[in-house]
Write an enzyme that holds these catalytic residues in place. Structure first.
Site, mmCIF file in Angstrom:
data_model
loop_
_atom_site.group_PDB
_atom_site.id
_atom_site.type_symbol
_atom_site.label_atom_id
_atom_site.label_comp_id
_atom_site.label_asym_id
_atom_site.label_seq_id
_atom_site.Cartn_x
_atom_site.Cartn_y
_atom_site.Cartn_z
ATOM 1 N N GLN A 283 19.175 23.441 -48.616
ATOM 2 C CA GLN A 283 18.872 24.715 -49.292
ATOM 3 C C GLN A 283 17.363 24.957 -49.339
ATOM 4 O O GLN A 283 16.607 24.050 -49.663
ATOM 5 C CB GLN A 283 19.424 24.692 -50.723
ATOM 6 C CG GLN A 283 20.942 24.677 -50.797
ATOM 7 C CD GLN A 283 21.587 26.041 -50.558
ATOM 8 O OE1 GLN A 283 20.939 26.991 -50.117
ATOM 9 N NE2 GLN A 283 22.873 26.137 -50.817
ATOM 10 N N TYR A 312 32.562 21.362 -45.885
ATOM 11 C CA TYR A 312 31.248 21.874 -45.453
ATOM 12 C C TYR A 312 30.146 21.069 -46.142
ATOM 13 O O TYR A 312 29.289 21.604 -46.834
ATOM 14 C CB TYR A 312 31.099 23.366 -45.781
ATOM 15 C CG TYR A 312 32.233 24.216 -45.252
ATOM 16 C CD1 TYR A 312 32.206 24.713 -43.956
ATOM 17 C CD2 TYR A 312 33.348 24.482 -46.034
ATOM 18 C CE1 TYR A 312 33.257 25.470 -43.459
ATOM 19 C CE2 TYR A 312 34.410 25.241 -45.545
ATOM 20 C CZ TYR A 312 34.358 25.726 -44.255
ATOM 21 O OH TYR A 312 35.398 26.461 -43.767
ATOM 22 N N GLU A 333 32.194 17.715 -42.317
ATOM 23 C CA GLU A 333 31.137 18.582 -41.776
ATOM 24 C C GLU A 333 31.297 18.606 -40.262
ATOM 25 O O GLU A 333 31.621 17.595 -39.650
ATOM 26 C CB GLU A 333 29.770 17.997 -42.193
ATOM 27 C CG GLU A 333 28.574 18.603 -41.532
ATOM 28 C CD GLU A 333 28.447 20.085 -41.774
ATOM 29 O OE1 GLU A 333 28.393 20.827 -40.768
ATOM 30 O OE2 GLU A 333 28.421 20.523 -42.938
ATOM 31 N N ASP A 381 31.654 25.085 -49.779
ATOM 32 C CA ASP A 381 30.361 25.776 -49.669
ATOM 33 C C ASP A 381 30.268 26.298 -48.234
ATOM 34 O O ASP A 381 29.509 25.778 -47.425
ATOM 35 C CB ASP A 381 29.223 24.792 -49.988
ATOM 36 C CG ASP A 381 27.855 25.471 -49.973
ATOM 37 O OD1 ASP A 381 27.806 26.721 -49.911
ATOM 38 O OD2 ASP A 381 26.838 24.755 -50.010
ATOM 39 N N CYS A 408 27.598 32.043 -50.447
ATOM 40 C CA CYS A 408 26.347 32.732 -50.091
ATOM 41 C C CYS A 408 26.653 34.157 -49.619
ATOM 42 O O CYS A 408 25.787 34.851 -49.116
ATOM 43 C CB CYS A 408 25.595 31.961 -49.017
ATOM 44 S SG CYS A 408 26.517 31.773 -47.483
#
Length: 451
Positions: A283, A312, A333, A381, A408
């Site tokens: 981030q 994720y 992932e 996420d 997001c």
């Protein structure tokens, strides 16, 4: 009849989710940059489609009390700070409304209270990563940002929302590239060497990583460049070359080469140390990412018996911040390098109850179910496109007590929440968090509980 280049007086009545002013006239809805609700403007008509138009402010006839008058308009023209003309308190309110609107319009939910957006004390110079193009402008190598919707570089020295030391390293690199006569990339001609400069900085550690994206392997006088930069920036622990010879908008090519120092920089998030490599996702606003993840932890209301699936999982930032409070974390992932990083990061922090696999979220989930792993909490996420329908159905079918959704993109989150509700999960709370002050982006955490 309205036509191009007409100048008309209009009142701005709304903002789009991307921060453009909305005005209505003669059956047209106009979108206008740098115009805020409540402002009366003299507007030039730039373009007309069926019922939609685009306009430009010729003159402000009245200003909104929420206008930030101090913004350098370069930041609006390049999209670096596309909400920078709105006062910060109004930005936080705008982001909360975006979340409420998406839930109401897309998911049909209006009975769940959305919290006030968590914001920053100082919403400037927060980014820990920058990727800037290098081009020739008026005969000279420049670094800056593309004007919105174009590939015209606008030279910029102060990027407003990036950490000041990142700006300083970019400028020092730019000056040395000029001195050493290294050629900037030319998109039209497909010539030149230096395409992009990417800088990462550890928020707590202060460690710097410089990545030079080049069109070919050989960099003339690279030793001189490294020597001068490392003497000017003693905390520059990593210099990496990325080779991208493709005619593409992607910043990185596939090949990374270590030129100096270490492959990774180290930083801290919620008390855990993380190694961050050049391509890995981390981030860009550490201070607010900690608030985002802490909100997710609070929503999950963890216990020592919980089994958590972290879909994720990236380099493990979320899952590893949960791990010490639960029985086991399973992370998935799709980027192999990130999975290796998350395994290293678990070991680095002495965490033994976290397992990471390289796979798609849907496929890993199905395999875990076959192995008899029954999660009590699933944390997602996802990227901007949200979750796939098959992941939502699989995750609901294993009947976790809670799904914690970190988003997001509130529009795709609202779409996904709607399906979860159809599958027996109830949205109980939503908290927006401002990870990208002065831009239109909004992140939020939502909690879905098994009905």
């Amino acid at each position: 009849m309205l036509k191009k280049n007409d100048i008309v007086e209009v009142e701005v009545v709304d903002l789009t989710h991307e921060g453009q002013g909305v005005a209505k006239l003669d059956g047209f809805v106009f979108f206008v940059d740098n115009a805020l609700p409540g402002e009366k403007i003299s507007m030039r008509v730039l373009k007309l489609k069926k019922q939609v138009g685009f306009g430009k402010v010729e003159e402000w006839l009245s200003f909104s009390p929420d206008r930030n008058q101090d913004l350098d308009l370069t930041y609006l023209r390049t999209g670096i700070a596309d909400l920078g003309h709105l006062s910060y308190s109004a930005q936080l309110e705008f982001k909360k409304q975006q979340v409420e609107n998406s839930l109401r319009k897309i998911a049909g939910i209006s009975d769940v209270a959305v919290g006030d957006t968590l914001g920053m004390k100082n919403p400037l110079a927060y980014r820990n990563k920058a990727a800037v193009p290098v081009r020739r402008v008026n005969g000279q190598l420049e670094t800056g940002f593309f004007r919105k919707n174009s590939h015209d570089l606008v030279p910029i020295e102060d990027f407003y929302i990036q950490h000041k030391e990142i700006d300083a390293l970019i400028l020092a690199t730019r000056d040395l590239l000029r001195k050493l006569d290294l050629k900037p990339y030319d998109e039209q001609e497909q010539t030149g060497l230096i395409r992009n400069i990417v800088v990462r900085r550890g928020h707590y550690s202060g460690q710097l990583m410089l990545i030079l994206v080049t069109t070919r392997p050989k960099i003339f006088r690279i030793e001189t460049l490294i020597e001068r930069l490392t003497s000017q920036f003693p905390n520059l622990v990593s210099v990496i070359q990325n080779i991208n010879d493709q005619h593409t908008n992607a910043i990185f090519g596939h090949e990374f080469r270590l030129l100096h120092g270490t492959e990774t920089l180290v930083d801290t998030m919620l008390g855990n140390e993380f190694e961050i490599s050049a391509p890995s996702f981390y981030q860009v606003n550490t201070e607010m990412a900690e608030q985002l993840y802490q909100t997710a932890i609070d929503f999950a209301d963890l216990s020592a018996d919980d089994i958590v699936i972290d879909a994720y999982s990236g380099i493990g930032t979320i899952g590893l911040s949960f791990a010490k409070q639960v029985k086991h974390v399973y992370g998935v992932e799709v980027v192999e390098k990130a999975v290796l990083d998350s395994q290293k990061n678990a070991a680095r922090n002495g965490i033994t109850n976290a397992t990471y696999v390289c796979d798609s979220a849907e496929s890993a989930m199905k395999n875990w179910v076959k192995e008899g792993i029954r999660p009590t909490i699933i944390v997602v996420d996802p990227p901007r496109k949200g979750l796939t329908e098959s992941f939502i159905r699989t995750s609901a079918s294993v009947q976790p007590d809670k799904v914690v959704y970190i988003s997001c993109n509130v529009a795709t989150m609202a779409r996904d929440v709607k399906l979860y509700e159809e599958l027996g999960y109830k949205l109980t709370k939503v908290q927006p968090v401002d990870l990208f002050p002065n831009t239109h982006h909004v992140e939020c955490v939502a909690l879905l509980v098994k009905a």
